[in-house]
Write a protein that holds these residues in place. Structure first.
Motif, PDB file in Angstrom:
ATOM      1  N   ALA A  41       0.820  -1.204   0.000  1.00 40.87           N
ATOM      2  CA  ALA A  41       0.000   0.000   0.000  1.00 40.87           C
ATOM      3  C   ALA A  41       0.857   1.258   0.000  1.00 40.87           C
ATOM      4  O   ALA A  41       0.564   2.236  -0.695  1.00 40.87           O
ATOM      5  CB  ALA A  41      -0.929  -0.016   1.223  1.00 40.87           C
ATOM      6  N   PHE A  42       1.944   1.226   0.768  1.00 41.25           N
ATOM      7  CA  PHE A  42       2.832   2.390   0.823  1.00 41.25           C
ATOM      8  C   PHE A  42       3.468   2.656  -0.544  1.00 41.25           C
ATOM      9  O   PHE A  42       3.499   3.781  -1.033  1.00 41.25           O
ATOM     10  CB  PHE A  42       3.916   2.152   1.885  1.00 41.25           C
ATOM     11  N   LEU A  43       3.968   1.612  -1.159  1.00 38.53           N
ATOM     12  CA  LEU A  43       4.637   1.773  -2.452  1.00 38.53           C
ATOM     13  C   LEU A  43       3.639   2.107  -3.557  1.00 38.53           C
ATOM     14  O   LEU A  43       3.950   2.888  -4.472  1.00 38.53           O
ATOM     15  CB  LEU A  43       5.415   0.510  -2.806  1.00 38.53           C
ATOM     16  N   ASP A  44       2.455   1.551  -3.448  1.00 42.07           N
ATOM     17  CA  ASP A  44       1.420   1.863  -4.447  1.00 42.07           C
ATOM     18  C   ASP A  44       1.051   3.345  -4.396  1.00 42.07           C
ATOM     19  O   ASP A  44       0.797   3.979  -5.430  1.00 42.07           O
ATOM     20  CB  ASP A  44       0.189   0.997  -4.205  1.00 42.07           C
ATOM     21  N   TYR A  48       4.417   3.196  -7.506  1.00 41.85           N
ATOM     22  CA  TYR A  48       5.219   2.035  -7.857  1.00 41.85           C
ATOM     23  C   TYR A  48       4.325   0.919  -8.395  1.00 41.85           C
ATOM     24  O   TYR A  48       3.169   0.771  -7.987  1.00 41.85           O
ATOM     25  CB  TYR A  48       5.965   1.482  -6.643  1.00 41.85           C
ATOM     26  N   ALA A  49       4.869   0.120  -9.277  1.00 40.39           N
ATOM     27  CA  ALA A  49       4.244  -1.143  -9.665  1.00 40.39           C
ATOM     28  C   ALA A  49       4.794  -2.203  -8.727  1.00 40.39           C
ATOM     29  O   ALA A  49       6.012  -2.360  -8.605  1.00 40.39           O
ATOM     30  CB  ALA A  49       4.574  -1.488 -11.114  1.00 40.39           C
ATOM     31  N   LEU A 137      13.283   5.168   0.408  1.00 41.21           N
ATOM     32  CA  LEU A 137      12.773   5.057  -0.958  1.00 41.21           C
ATOM     33  C   LEU A 137      13.202   6.241  -1.815  1.00 41.21           C
ATOM     34  O   LEU A 137      13.490   6.086  -3.008  1.00 41.21           O
ATOM     35  CB  LEU A 137      11.249   4.935  -0.942  1.00 41.21           C
ATOM     36  N   ARG A 138      13.245   7.431  -1.231  1.00 45.67           N
ATOM     37  CA  ARG A 138      13.725   8.584  -2.000  1.00 45.67           C
ATOM     38  C   ARG A 138      15.194   8.389  -2.414  1.00 45.67           C
ATOM     39  O   ARG A 138      15.592   8.739  -3.522  1.00 45.67           O
ATOM     40  CB  ARG A 138      13.563   9.868  -1.193  1.00 45.67           C
ATOM     41  N   ALA A 139      15.987   7.833  -1.493  1.00 42.76           N
ATOM     42  CA  ALA A 139      17.381   7.538  -1.851  1.00 42.76           C
ATOM     43  C   ALA A 139      17.453   6.510  -2.983  1.00 42.76           C
ATOM     44  O   ALA A 139      18.246   6.645  -3.923  1.00 42.76           O
ATOM     45  CB  ALA A 139      18.138   7.035  -0.624  1.00 42.76           C
TER      46      ALA A 139
END
Length: 413
Positions: A41-44, A48-49, A137-139
């Protein structure tokens, strides 16, 4: 309640202003379905796929399909743990880089060292914290964006290199086509060997008739290598032919071969200085043969001396000594040496790419080895002699030559 509902209360979704040009395809690997749901859920929410796998073996099966550039994996899992998975990823030949983040409850120094040696790029300590996860994730996005730009640049460079290779192959074919084929002029036969140190070379040889009696022949070595030297070689060939024709037509027939040969090289030196504003120069050995008398006048401009084997003798002896190369001084004071070519005699003109060719221990091939090879092939055809020289040089120096290899044989029959 769906498993993603608590996640919406866990963080406030953010879209990064510096989003990557291409979407991240993330593979989440963990044997905890709740944690997989939270991460998905966080990556979506970041665009993100996302795909999921319960362990390392299942993750590798998904990675076979390609396209993933981010893997977030737990360290401890059944069948294949996170360390083994990262090692397997680094052992693959993926088209693009796969960024690996490891979830771990162990943050001791040895655990971190083991993970980094396995190919892990970054870590996330359990329990997960939204702010830290977003920062990690930003890195990852910055690294993947940089990798994507580098991959695109490499693709452009690969295309440019392929085009350059095609152009150089064509230039090499054109350069080889400029070299004269084996040819006989009455009782005089000439044949050459040329092997460039790169795609194109700076050596050249040529021979051509000047009227009914005279025959011009030469070997030149342009300073440097590559395209600039090859272009200079093409220019030298045209200029030497033109100057030779002009001098032979204009000079007093009674002046003699020596004066004519010196005048040709001197005029060419003047033209070279007028037309060339670079640092290039060339060494040249130029010969003018009177086929009626068998007398040849040889002018050496900074070039290794011509080797002469008299009729019935296998020994190749140097003739004369060199002067200044072409393109150094406006009045170098060239001189010509006369040599008589009776039937059965040979001349060998060569570039220092042969004698300077280095062996495995750095020892140069040397003049004596060349003389011995020429002497051994004295009774053979020029083509057989060239084959022996080429074989000896490739046996002496493994790999590509450091300098162009050129040899011209003139045989009086």
């Amino acid at each position: 309640m769906p498993p993603t509902a608590p996640c919406r209360r866990w963080w406030r979704p953010r879209r990064e202003a510096e989003a990557m040009a291409q979407p991240v395809r993330a593979l989440l690997v963990d044997d905890d379905p709740v944690l997989l749901a939270l991460l998905s859920a966080f990556l979506d929410s970041r665009g993100y796929a996302v795909a999921q796998a319960p362990d390392g073996q299942a993750a590798l099966a998904l990675l076979e399909g390609g396209g993933f550039n981010l893997v977030i994996t737990d360290r401890n899992m059944p069948r294949m743990d996170g360390l083994a998975l990262c090692r397997a990823i680094r052992a693959r030949q993926d088209a693009s880089y796969v960024y690996c983040i490891m979830l771990t409850a162990s943050v001791d120094q040895q655990s971190l060292v083991d993970a980094m040696e396995a190919g892990v790029d970054d870590f996330l300590a359990k329990p997960l914290r939204p702010a830290e996860l977003g920062a990690r994730l930003r890195a990852a996005e910055r690294v993947l964006a940089l990798e994507a730009r580098l991959a695109a640049r490499n693709e452009e460079l690969t295309g440019a290199y392929a085009q350059l290779s095609r152009d150089l192959d064509l230039a090499r074919s054109l350069q080889l086509a400029q070299l004269p084929a084996p040819q006989s002029f009455g009782g005089v036969h000439l044949e050459g060997l040329f092997e460039a140190s790169s795609f194109v070379g700076g050596d050249l040889y040529d021979y051509f008739a000047l009227g009914d009696r005279l025959l011009a022949f030469y070997l030149a070595d342009i300073s440097g290598h590559g395209v600039a030297a090859a272009m200079m070689a093409v220019s030298a060939q045209h200029q030497l032919r033109a100057v030779s024709q002009q001098v032979v037509r204009a000079i007093d027939p009674g002046a003699g071969l020596q004066q004519a040969a010196v005048e040709i090289v001197t005029r060419y030196n003047s033209r070279f200085l007028e037309m060339n504003d670079s640092s290039l120069y060339l060494t040249l050995v130029y010969g003018l043969l009177d086929r009626a008398t068998g007398t040849a006048a040889l002018v050496s401009a900074g070039h290794p001396p011509v080797l002469h084997a008299a009729a019935g003798s296998p020994v190749f002896e140097p003739v004369g000594q060199g002067s200044l190369p072409v393109g150094i001084l406006p009045d170098p004071g060239y001189e010509a040496r006369l040599v008589t070519l009776a039937p059965g005699s040979r001349l060998a003109l060569y570039s220092d790419g042969i004698t300077d060719c280095s062996g495995a221990d750095g020892e140069p091939f040397g003049l004596q080895r060349l003389q011995d090879l020429l002497a051994a092939g004295r009774s053979q055809s020029p083509a057989a002699g060239f084959a022996a020289v080429r074989e000896a040089l490739h046996g002496w120096h493994h790999g590509s030559f450091e300098d162009d290899v050129t040899l011209l044989l003139l045989e009086s029959r």
